[in-house]
Design an enzyme around this catalytic site. Sequence first.
Site, mmCIF file in Angstrom:
data_model
loop_
_atom_site.group_PDB
_atom_site.id
_atom_site.type_symbol
_atom_site.label_atom_id
_atom_site.label_comp_id
_atom_site.label_asym_id
_atom_site.label_seq_id
_atom_site.Cartn_x
_atom_site.Cartn_y
_atom_site.Cartn_z
ATOM 1 N N TYR A 145 0.836 -1.195 -0.057
ATOM 2 C CA TYR A 145 0.150 -0.003 0.116
ATOM 3 C C TYR A 145 0.886 1.304 0.034
ATOM 4 O O TYR A 145 1.747 1.002 -0.488
ATOM 5 C CB TYR A 145 -0.923 -0.135 1.154
ATOM 6 C CG TYR A 145 -2.073 0.991 1.196
ATOM 7 C CD1 TYR A 145 -2.967 0.958 0.081
ATOM 8 C CD2 TYR A 145 -2.272 1.806 2.139
ATOM 9 C CE1 TYR A 145 -4.061 1.859 -0.038
ATOM 10 C CE2 TYR A 145 -3.451 2.787 2.086
ATOM 11 C CZ TYR A 145 -4.240 2.800 0.689
ATOM 12 O OH TYR A 145 -5.112 3.914 0.917
ATOM 13 N N LYS A 199 -6.628 -1.156 -0.990
ATOM 14 C CA LYS A 199 -7.679 -0.955 -0.127
ATOM 15 C C LYS A 199 -8.211 -2.142 0.338
ATOM 16 O O LYS A 199 -8.614 -2.308 1.707
ATOM 17 C CB LYS A 199 -8.783 -0.052 -0.597
ATOM 18 C CG LYS A 199 -8.439 1.650 -0.846
ATOM 19 C CD LYS A 199 -8.178 2.312 0.619
ATOM 20 C CE LYS A 199 -7.773 3.654 0.247
ATOM 21 N NZ LYS A 199 -7.568 4.380 1.599
#
Length: 505
Positions: A145, A199
């Site tokens: 991420y 996500k």
Amino acid sequence: MRATLALQVRQASRSVGRSPALRSGISSSRTKEAPAPPHLNVLAHAKNLTPARTSLKGRALLNHPPLNKGAAFTREERVEFGLEGLLPFECHDLDAQCDRAYNQLSTRSDSLSKYTFLASLRDQNHVLYYNLILRHLSELLPIIYTPTVGEAIQKYSTIWRRPDGLFLTYPDRAIMRELMLTFKKPKDGVGGVLISIGKSNIYTLGAGIDPSRVLPVVLDVGTDNQQLLNDPLYLGLRRSRMRGEQYDEFVDQFCQIVREWYPDAFLHVEDFGVTNAGRLLNKYRPLQSCFNGTAGLGIADGIRSAMMIEDGLTSEEARKRFWVLDRPGLLTTETPGLRPGQENFVRDVDEVTSWASDEKKGIELLEVIKQAKPTILIGCSTMAGAFNKSVIKEMAKHVERPIVFPLSNPTRLAEADPTTKLTDSMIQAGVSALAQLSPALEDQDKPLLPNLEDLRVVSVKVAAAVANAARSEGVSKVERETDWTEDEIREIQWDPVYRPLELVE
């Protein structure tokens, strides 16, 4: 623009894992392997002994990431599912697989190559991927991420290997419904899908959302990024970014299909432009369960709401606690061209008439810190280096323990439960539950946020708080007389462990 769909399905027909009861069926010549770290003990749960049912056999099973176990298929499973001859002889358990994968990962020299390695692993074996990440969460979260995903987005068309998610492009709008139903699964250009995938990874790692019930979606309406448009390898719609009525109709078409076919879905819309994020959230939030990360204004709105709910402040009293800066500098009642929502955070120009102001840049951050003496800085401006040494030193003159959050992504731009809707009270309940777990409450020298190794435990507590806030507000679709317990939340989490398989003919 990109969106993440978390689809709430009544019953998962396929799951992943291997029961600890089958450990005796695994043989290995390896005598040394790193055991699972203690913080993974939270994954032990009776539900993981329930077999996952599937009709897949042979190579079809090996090519199905939610069910593939690789070398961890037991002798009995290899016979029953037609895997003999398709795998090396030795059976290795999940600990051994994680050792091997981590050793392979360690040979990659830079963050982007590690990102692509892990993406490939996820395409092969969901349990191995998520279990490996949880074992090395502090090290690997910045890889899968922020900040590495920012670089991956920029180089998406270069590093692309295989599709993941659903790509809905404006020229195909006439068949959008068919594309979404056929899938059978609930500014940056097309590469923005990686932020949705990132996500969804966080949803699974933290909240325990089954990855097979999350669908990353990209709505491709073109891009104004000339570098992408000039790139012969660019994979997205090669045209300038669409705006206005056509843009709104395209988004509305997508949202209508979601409401019709996935009424229990939670729609997370991510990284819409600043001119669209707030207005689209306001439009669709009353119609379906959705959330939009609206960056600076969204954070400011959330904090203001918390002040009003928790501290009993009026809207005006809460507003006076904020000093908001944008490209024109400090936002005041005389700032031209305010975007929707910014008017809630402007300062009266009479307050700052004596402050130093640049003719072009307005009242800048350093001057605001000197005059207003803030205790917290939150950066979502993508103005690289805005929180420089002078800014931090000036803040430290007035605050013993300044709190600084440079949140912009990617790094090069950094400043240093089913419900009918997601309400402000639900968000605040989650924030409050997290705040109560802050190590700084016991020792002011400790961090504000809990240790990443406690992610699963923290997530259960936050989820229970949010679910119970939904029940209290009457927006939960699950009718019950009592609050949700943490044990009940834990029962419905997906865990990255191997479960036994049951063949369904």
